[in-house]
Design a protein around this motif. Structure first.
Motif, PDB file in Angstrom:
ATOM      1  N   LEU A 111       0.951  -3.379   5.065  1.00 35.12           N
ATOM      2  CA  LEU A 111       2.150  -4.397   4.882  1.00 35.12           C
ATOM      3  C   LEU A 111       3.599  -3.848   5.467  1.00 35.12           C
ATOM      4  O   LEU A 111       4.397  -4.622   5.636  1.00 35.12           O
ATOM      5  CB  LEU A 111       2.086  -4.902   3.719  1.00 35.12           C
ATOM      6  CG  LEU A 111       0.935  -5.819   3.214  1.00 35.12           C
ATOM      7  CD1 LEU A 111       1.149  -6.321   1.698  1.00 35.12           C
ATOM      8  CD2 LEU A 111       1.061  -7.039   4.031  1.00 35.12           C
ATOM      9  N   LYS A 112       3.586  -2.613   5.360  1.00 37.79           N
ATOM     10  CA  LYS A 112       4.991  -1.859   5.778  1.00 37.79           C
ATOM     11  C   LYS A 112       5.671  -2.387   6.891  1.00 37.79           C
ATOM     12  O   LYS A 112       6.969  -2.471   7.199  1.00 37.79           O
ATOM     13  CB  LYS A 112       4.908  -0.361   5.634  1.00 37.79           C
ATOM     14  CG  LYS A 112       5.189   0.066   4.066  1.00 37.79           C
ATOM     15  CD  LYS A 112       6.072   1.178   3.860  1.00 37.79           C
ATOM     16  CE  LYS A 112       6.151   1.159   2.402  1.00 37.79           C
ATOM     17  NZ  LYS A 112       6.187   2.446   1.996  1.00 37.79           N
ATOM     18  N   LYS A 113       4.656  -2.614   8.053  1.00 39.18           N
ATOM     19  CA  LYS A 113       5.288  -3.129   9.416  1.00 39.18           C
ATOM     20  C   LYS A 113       6.177  -4.456   9.057  1.00 39.18           C
ATOM     21  O   LYS A 113       6.945  -4.601   9.880  1.00 39.18           O
ATOM     22  CB  LYS A 113       4.058  -3.461  10.288  1.00 39.18           C
ATOM     23  CG  LYS A 113       2.866  -4.316   9.722  1.00 39.18           C
ATOM     24  CD  LYS A 113       2.097  -4.589  10.758  1.00 39.18           C
ATOM     25  CE  LYS A 113       0.912  -5.633  10.376  1.00 39.18           C
ATOM     26  NZ  LYS A 113      -0.191  -4.794   9.335  1.00 39.18           N
ATOM     27  N   GLY A 164       5.613   6.335  -4.750  1.00 35.85           N
ATOM     28  CA  GLY A 164       5.025   5.220  -3.730  1.00 35.85           C
ATOM     29  C   GLY A 164       3.968   5.834  -2.787  1.00 35.85           C
ATOM     30  O   GLY A 164       3.696   5.436  -1.802  1.00 35.85           O
ATOM     31  N   GLU A 165       3.707   7.149  -3.278  1.00 40.34           N
ATOM     32  CA  GLU A 165       2.302   7.551  -2.348  1.00 40.34           C
ATOM     33  C   GLU A 165       1.082   7.626  -3.114  1.00 40.34           C
ATOM     34  O   GLU A 165       1.077   7.947  -4.249  1.00 40.34           O
ATOM     35  CB  GLU A 165       2.593   9.165  -1.981  1.00 40.34           C
ATOM     36  CG  GLU A 165       4.190   9.425  -1.391  1.00 40.34           C
ATOM     37  CD  GLU A 165       3.688   8.894   0.452  1.00 40.34           C
ATOM     38  OE1 GLU A 165       3.186   9.532   0.969  1.00 40.34           O
ATOM     39  OE2 GLU A 165       4.507   7.839   0.568  1.00 40.34           O
ATOM     40  N   LEU A 166       0.152   6.973  -2.560  1.00 40.19           N
ATOM     41  CA  LEU A 166      -1.214   7.344  -3.343  1.00 40.19           C
ATOM     42  C   LEU A 166      -1.721   8.828  -3.622  1.00 40.19           C
ATOM     43  O   LEU A 166      -1.700   9.554  -2.661  1.00 40.19           O
ATOM     44  CB  LEU A 166      -2.274   6.599  -2.468  1.00 40.19           C
ATOM     45  CG  LEU A 166      -2.676   5.044  -2.852  1.00 40.19           C
ATOM     46  CD1 LEU A 166      -3.879   4.733  -2.013  1.00 40.19           C
ATOM     47  CD2 LEU A 166      -2.540   4.643  -4.084  1.00 40.19           C
ATOM     48  N   THR A 193       8.719  15.892  11.532  1.00 39.28           N
ATOM     49  CA  THR A 193       7.497  15.821  11.129  1.00 39.28           C
ATOM     50  C   THR A 193       6.437  15.368  11.928  1.00 39.28           C
ATOM     51  O   THR A 193       6.915  14.406  12.873  1.00 39.28           O
ATOM     52  CB  THR A 193       7.308  15.054   9.865  1.00 39.28           C
ATOM     53  OG1 THR A 193       7.629  13.891  10.158  1.00 39.28           O
ATOM     54  CG2 THR A 193       8.036  15.445   8.665  1.00 39.28           C
ATOM     55  N   GLN A 194       5.259  15.925  12.308  1.00 42.05           N
ATOM     56  CA  GLN A 194       4.395  15.365  13.258  1.00 42.05           C
ATOM     57  C   GLN A 194       3.097  14.894  12.712  1.00 42.05           C
ATOM     58  O   GLN A 194       2.584  14.213  13.561  1.00 42.05           O
ATOM     59  CB  GLN A 194       3.770  16.783  14.010  1.00 42.05           C
ATOM     60  CG  GLN A 194       4.935  17.644  14.741  1.00 42.05           C
ATOM     61  CD  GLN A 194       5.797  17.000  15.679  1.00 42.05           C
ATOM     62  OE1 GLN A 194       5.348  16.127  16.685  1.00 42.05           O
ATOM     63  NE2 GLN A 194       6.913  17.090  15.637  1.00 42.05           N
ATOM     64  N   PHE A 195       2.936  14.842  11.470  1.00 43.38           N
ATOM     65  CA  PHE A 195       2.066  14.128  10.760  1.00 43.38           C
ATOM     66  C   PHE A 195       2.411  13.995   9.549  1.00 43.38           C
ATOM     67  O   PHE A 195       3.243  14.595   8.886  1.00 43.38           O
ATOM     68  CB  PHE A 195       0.574  14.712  10.945  1.00 43.38           C
ATOM     69  CG  PHE A 195       0.611  16.354  10.679  1.00 43.38           C
ATOM     70  CD1 PHE A 195       0.719  16.856   9.256  1.00 43.38           C
ATOM     71  CD2 PHE A 195       1.185  17.357  11.687  1.00 43.38           C
ATOM     72  CE1 PHE A 195       0.532  18.229   9.029  1.00 43.38           C
ATOM     73  CE2 PHE A 195       1.181  18.709  11.283  1.00 43.38           C
ATOM     74  CZ  PHE A 195       1.081  19.001  10.059  1.00 43.38           C
ATOM     75  N   SER A 196       1.382  13.204   8.513  1.00 42.32           N
ATOM     76  CA  SER A 196       1.750  12.939   7.149  1.00 42.32           C
ATOM     77  C   SER A 196       1.734  14.390   6.358  1.00 42.32           C
ATOM     78  O   SER A 196       0.828  14.935   6.930  1.00 42.32           O
ATOM     79  CB  SER A 196       0.836  11.967   6.795  1.00 42.32           C
ATOM     80  OG  SER A 196       0.921  11.608   5.391  1.00 42.32           O
ATOM     81  N   LYS A 197       2.661  14.465   5.518  1.00 44.89           N
ATOM     82  CA  LYS A 197       2.590  15.644   4.586  1.00 44.89           C
ATOM     83  C   LYS A 197       3.105  17.027   5.335  1.00 44.89           C
ATOM     84  O   LYS A 197       3.092  17.829   4.814  1.00 44.89           O
ATOM     85  CB  LYS A 197       1.304  16.013   3.721  1.00 44.89           C
ATOM     86  CG  LYS A 197       0.809  14.884   2.924  1.00 44.89           C
ATOM     87  CD  LYS A 197      -0.123  15.316   1.915  1.00 44.89           C
ATOM     88  CE  LYS A 197      -0.269  14.291   0.730  1.00 44.89           C
ATOM     89  NZ  LYS A 197      -1.107  13.443   0.687  1.00 44.89           N
ATOM     90  N   GLY A 207      12.198   8.018   4.163  1.00 39.30           N
ATOM     91  CA  GLY A 207      12.107   7.284   2.911  1.00 39.30           C
ATOM     92  C   GLY A 207      11.776   8.001   1.748  1.00 39.30           C
ATOM     93  O   GLY A 207      11.803   9.417   1.596  1.00 39.30           O
ATOM     94  N   ASP A 208      11.210   7.291   0.521  1.00 40.47           N
ATOM     95  CA  ASP A 208      10.683   8.001  -0.536  1.00 40.47           C
ATOM     96  C   ASP A 208       9.341   8.835  -0.511  1.00 40.47           C
ATOM     97  O   ASP A 208       9.267   9.815  -1.132  1.00 40.47           O
ATOM     98  CB  ASP A 208      10.393   6.992  -1.714  1.00 40.47           C
ATOM     99  CG  ASP A 208      11.504   6.201  -2.157  1.00 40.47           C
ATOM    100  OD1 ASP A 208      12.593   6.943  -2.496  1.00 40.47           O
ATOM    101  OD2 ASP A 208      11.662   4.858  -2.047  1.00 40.47           O
ATOM    102  N   GLY A 209       8.583   8.416   0.801  1.00 40.48           N
ATOM    103  CA  GLY A 209       7.554   9.403   0.753  1.00 40.48           C
ATOM    104  C   GLY A 209       7.930  10.724   1.278  1.00 40.48           C
ATOM    105  O   GLY A 209       7.361  11.716   1.067  1.00 40.48           O
TER     106      GLY A 209
END
Ligand SMILES: Nc1ncnc2c1ncn2[C@@H]1O[C@H](COP(=O)(O)OP(=O)(O)OP(=O)(O)O)[C@@H](O)[C@H]1O
Length: 309
Positions: A168-170, A287-289, A48-52, A74-76
């Protein structure tokens, strides 16, 4: 980066999110490739290169003829792969199989099926191709947007935590605990009108949870006795639970026993609508908004095959 070979019915298409979790991705990717080779699995892949980006990648793979998909992340990542599958029209979703190699922070979906959080063991499970045809939930938000979910969705306190988690995921696995404590201190409950099975409940509510599987929030369990392919959503309504109630019942949040608390109610239903009356709480799916405010939820029975132990 992507790589596509000749496709046959045993070919896998891997979608890998190098930003999942906090591990050294290039090291993990080497280990994944070694194990796939060791199991003689025929695969092509894309990062993946970007979210979604998972949505486009999985749809292109299906269009090219792949029927077996592996989600590396992960779950996302898995959530977005599932959304890509549910939103495509090339093939029936029940003709598709997903395997998961967990690299995420929470990795909650794998816990319901006791899939180990381990590259070698998860690839071993995929190589055996024992599958379950699992239900998938679908949320409709106020803007008429449809979002599918394969694990757990909800609104209220859990949405608030997911929103907080972004920053906070960091901190890795402990980020879920930190976000949970932050939520306990600052989240304000609101009145929810909840409509399902010819019932209308109006109550001050911490959160409403819609479960296909059992675990969310990094291992918390708000649903009990789930059946992931019975065509029913497992609903948990955490009513007027206070900060003290949650702190005193912390172990029960992880053991699932919280569902027996007198301020918690559970139901099974095919469809439910939740209309918050006083605020527009965050809605989360796996876990995704996915939005804020009112939401309607339905279930797609026996929608997609997943490799399980
Ligand atoms: N290349 C990318 N750059 C930035 N974000 C990405 C990229 N690829 C995927 N994403 C997004 O990263 C988000 C988080 O990924 P994921 O949930 O898999 O990891 P995680 O948050 O560490 O794990 P978990 O959800 O299990 O705690 C997803 O929303 C996904 O769409």
């Amino acid at each position: 980066m992507s790589h596509i070979d000749k496709i046959n019915i045993n070919s896998w298409f891997i979608i890998a999110n190098s930003t999942s979790g906090n591990g050294d991705f290039s090291k993990q990717w080497k280990e994944i490739q070694q194990n796939l080779k060791h199991k003689n699995l025929d695969y092509s892949f894309a990062f993946t290169q970007f979210s979604k980006h998972e949505v486009d990648l999985v749809q292109n793979a299906i269009n090219k003829g792949f029927r077996n998909i592996i989600s590396v992340g992960g779950d996302g990542t898995l959530h977005n792969v599932v959304n890509g599958i549910m939103l495509q029209r090339y093939v029936k979703t029940s003709e598709l199989t997903i395997g998961v190699i967990p690299l995420g922070t929470g990795n909650d979906w794998i816990k319901t099926y006791n899939i180990p959080n381990n590259i070698e063991k998860s690839i071993e499970i995929i190589s055996k191709k024992k599958t379950i045809l699992q239900d998938i939930g679908v949320l409709k938000t106020e803007d008429n947007q449809l979002t599918y979910f394969n694990n757990v969705a909800g609104l209220g306190y859990d949405g608030y935590i997911v929103n907080k988690l972004k920053s906070l995921k960091k901190f890795g696995a402990i980020s879920y605990l930190l976000a949970g404590i932050y939520g306990l201190l600052f989240y304000k409950k609101s009145i929810f009108k909840i409509i399902f099975n010819d019932k209308v409940i109006e109550t001050n509510c911490l959160m409403a949870i819609f479960g296909i599987c059992k675990f969310s929030g990094g291992g918390m369990q708000f649903t009990e006795n789930v059946n992931t392919s019975d065509g029913l959503l497992d609903i948990t309504i955490a009513k007027n639970l206070t900060f003290l109630d949650l702190v005193l019942n912390l172990p029960k949040l992880y053991s699932g026993k919280i569902v027996h608390h007198k301020k918690v109610a559970t139901y099974k239903t095919k469809q439910i609508t939740v209309i918050p009356q006083t605020t527009k709480p965050f809605i989360q799916a796996d876990g995704e908004l996915v939005g804020t405010g009112a939401v309607s939820v339905e279930i797609v029975e026996k929608a997609v095959n997943f490799c399980v132990k």
